[in-house]
Design a protein around this motif. Structure first.
Motif, PDB file in Angstrom:
ATOM      1  N   CYS A 163      -4.879  -9.862  17.965  1.00  9.06           N
ATOM      2  CA  CYS A 163      -4.192  -8.685  17.457  1.00  9.06           C
ATOM      3  C   CYS A 163      -5.183  -7.529  17.386  1.00  9.06           C
ATOM      4  O   CYS A 163      -6.355  -7.744  17.029  1.00  9.06           O
ATOM      5  CB  CYS A 163      -3.639  -9.016  16.070  1.00  9.06           C
ATOM      6  SG  CYS A 163      -2.849  -7.658  15.204  1.00  9.06           S
ATOM      7  N   ARG A 164      -4.728  -6.342  17.709  1.00 12.97           N
ATOM      8  CA  ARG A 164      -5.584  -5.163  17.650  1.00 12.97           C
ATOM      9  C   ARG A 164      -4.882  -4.041  16.907  1.00 12.97           C
ATOM     10  O   ARG A 164      -3.685  -3.827  17.074  1.00 12.97           O
ATOM     11  CB  ARG A 164      -5.930  -4.671  19.062  1.00 12.97           C
ATOM     12  CG  ARG A 164      -6.963  -3.563  19.085  1.00 12.97           C
ATOM     13  CD  ARG A 164      -7.163  -2.989  20.468  1.00 12.97           C
ATOM     14  NE  ARG A 164      -6.204  -1.926  20.731  1.00 12.97           N
ATOM     15  CZ  ARG A 164      -6.407  -0.950  21.596  1.00 12.97           C
ATOM     16  NH1 ARG A 164      -7.510  -0.914  22.292  1.00 12.97           N
ATOM     17  NH2 ARG A 164      -5.486  -0.033  21.795  1.00 12.97           N
ATOM     18  N   ALA A 165      -5.654  -3.340  16.088  1.00  8.04           N
ATOM     19  CA  ALA A 165      -5.177  -2.141  15.399  1.00  8.04           C
ATOM     20  C   ALA A 165      -6.108  -1.003  15.763  1.00  8.04           C
ATOM     21  O   ALA A 165      -7.328  -1.120  15.593  1.00  8.04           O
ATOM     22  CB  ALA A 165      -5.162  -2.353  13.892  1.00  8.04           C
ATOM     23  N   ALA A 166      -5.550   0.070  16.270  1.00  4.31           N
ATOM     24  CA  ALA A 166      -6.393   1.162  16.754  1.00  4.31           C
ATOM     25  C   ALA A 166      -5.920   2.498  16.208  1.00  4.31           C
ATOM     26  O   ALA A 166      -4.721   2.788  16.176  1.00  4.31           O
ATOM     27  CB  ALA A 166      -6.387   1.195  18.275  1.00  4.31           C
ATOM     28  N   LEU A 167      -6.887   3.281  15.794  1.00  2.54           N
ATOM     29  CA  LEU A 167      -6.631   4.674  15.442  1.00  2.54           C
ATOM     30  C   LEU A 167      -7.923   5.399  15.798  1.00  2.54           C
ATOM     31  O   LEU A 167      -8.269   5.468  16.975  1.00  2.54           O
ATOM     32  CB  LEU A 167      -6.245   4.808  13.965  1.00  2.54           C
ATOM     33  CG  LEU A 167      -5.696   6.169  13.520  1.00  2.54           C
ATOM     34  CD1 LEU A 167      -4.469   6.555  14.310  1.00  2.54           C
ATOM     35  CD2 LEU A 167      -5.369   6.166  12.037  1.00  2.54           C
ATOM     36  N   LEU A 168      -8.661   5.869  14.850  1.00  2.11           N
ATOM     37  CA  LEU A 168      -9.983   6.401  15.155  1.00  2.11           C
ATOM     38  C   LEU A 168     -10.962   5.257  15.400  1.00  2.11           C
ATOM     39  O   LEU A 168     -11.880   5.369  16.212  1.00  2.11           O
ATOM     40  CB  LEU A 168     -10.481   7.281  14.005  1.00  2.11           C
ATOM     41  CG  LEU A 168      -9.667   8.554  13.740  1.00  2.11           C
ATOM     42  CD1 LEU A 168     -10.251   9.319  12.556  1.00  2.11           C
ATOM     43  CD2 LEU A 168      -9.627   9.435  14.986  1.00  2.11           C
ATOM     44  N   LEU A 169     -10.772   4.172  14.683  1.00  6.39           N
ATOM     45  CA  LEU A 169     -11.530   2.942  14.887  1.00  6.39           C
ATOM     46  C   LEU A 169     -10.597   1.853  15.396  1.00  6.39           C
ATOM     47  O   LEU A 169      -9.372   1.952  15.245  1.00  6.39           O
ATOM     48  CB  LEU A 169     -12.186   2.505  13.574  1.00  6.39           C
ATOM     49  CG  LEU A 169     -13.219   3.464  12.976  1.00  6.39           C
ATOM     50  CD1 LEU A 169     -13.719   2.926  11.638  1.00  6.39           C
ATOM     51  CD2 LEU A 169     -14.377   3.696  13.919  1.00  6.39           C
ATOM     52  N   SER A 209       1.419   1.829   9.338  1.00  6.49           N
ATOM     53  CA  SER A 209       2.342   2.629  10.142  1.00  6.49           C
ATOM     54  C   SER A 209       1.631   3.683  10.978  1.00  6.49           C
ATOM     55  O   SER A 209       2.204   4.210  11.931  1.00  6.49           O
ATOM     56  CB  SER A 209       3.373   3.306   9.230  1.00  6.49           C
ATOM     57  OG  SER A 209       2.727   4.148   8.293  1.00  6.49           O
ATOM     58  N   GLU A 210       0.391   3.972  10.643  1.00  2.00           N
ATOM     59  CA  GLU A 210      -0.342   5.000  11.384  1.00  2.00           C
ATOM     60  C   GLU A 210      -1.110   4.428  12.568  1.00  2.00           C
ATOM     61  O   GLU A 210      -1.546   5.173  13.441  1.00  2.00           O
ATOM     62  CB  GLU A 210      -1.313   5.737  10.450  1.00  2.00           C
ATOM     63  CG  GLU A 210      -0.614   6.549   9.360  1.00  2.00           C
ATOM     64  CD  GLU A 210      -1.599   7.328   8.518  1.00  2.00           C
ATOM     65  OE1 GLU A 210      -2.819   7.179   8.714  1.00  2.00           O
ATOM     66  OE2 GLU A 210      -1.135   8.078   7.628  1.00  2.00           O
TER      67      GLU A 210
END
Length: 114
Positions: free
Chosen positions: A95-101, A30-31
């Protein structure tokens, strides 16, 4: 470790539909800002659809109005509903997941052909 596993790709006729899924593990789903990109051979990876940090959605110009991104936080899964597919949509979808990395899935092939 982080894993993004795409599924749902395949062969579809022009005008048809497919739904891609991306199941995430190893992250607080969720973040993260989740999105879909695609890359044809010899071309740069391009945005298909993504959530933004504000929680809204954004689409690439070529898929606007045809594709829809949505997610199910309890299932740690993001989806891409693709309608009115045409041969130009043929490529590998990531698919991509992004936050700090930033993390990427392995990709799933979508082929639109009669």
């Amino acid at each position: 470790q982080v894993q993004l596993v795409e599924s749902g790709g395949g062969l579809v006729q022009p005008g048809g539909s497919l739904r891609l899924s991306c199941a995430a593990s190893g992250i607080i789903f969720s973040e993260y800002v989740m999105g879909w990109y695609r890359q044809a051979p010899g071309k740069q990876r391009e945005l298909v659809a993504t959530y933004t940090t504000a929680g809204t959605t954004m689409y690439g110009a070529s898929v606007q109005g045809r594709f829809t991104i949505y997610k199910d936080n309890p299932k740690n899964t993001v989806y891409l509903q693709m309608n009115s597919l045409n041969p130009e949509d043929t490529t590998v979808y990531y698919c991509r997941a992004a936050l700090l990395l930033t993390y990427w899935g392995q990709g799933t092939q979508v082929t639109v052909s009669s």
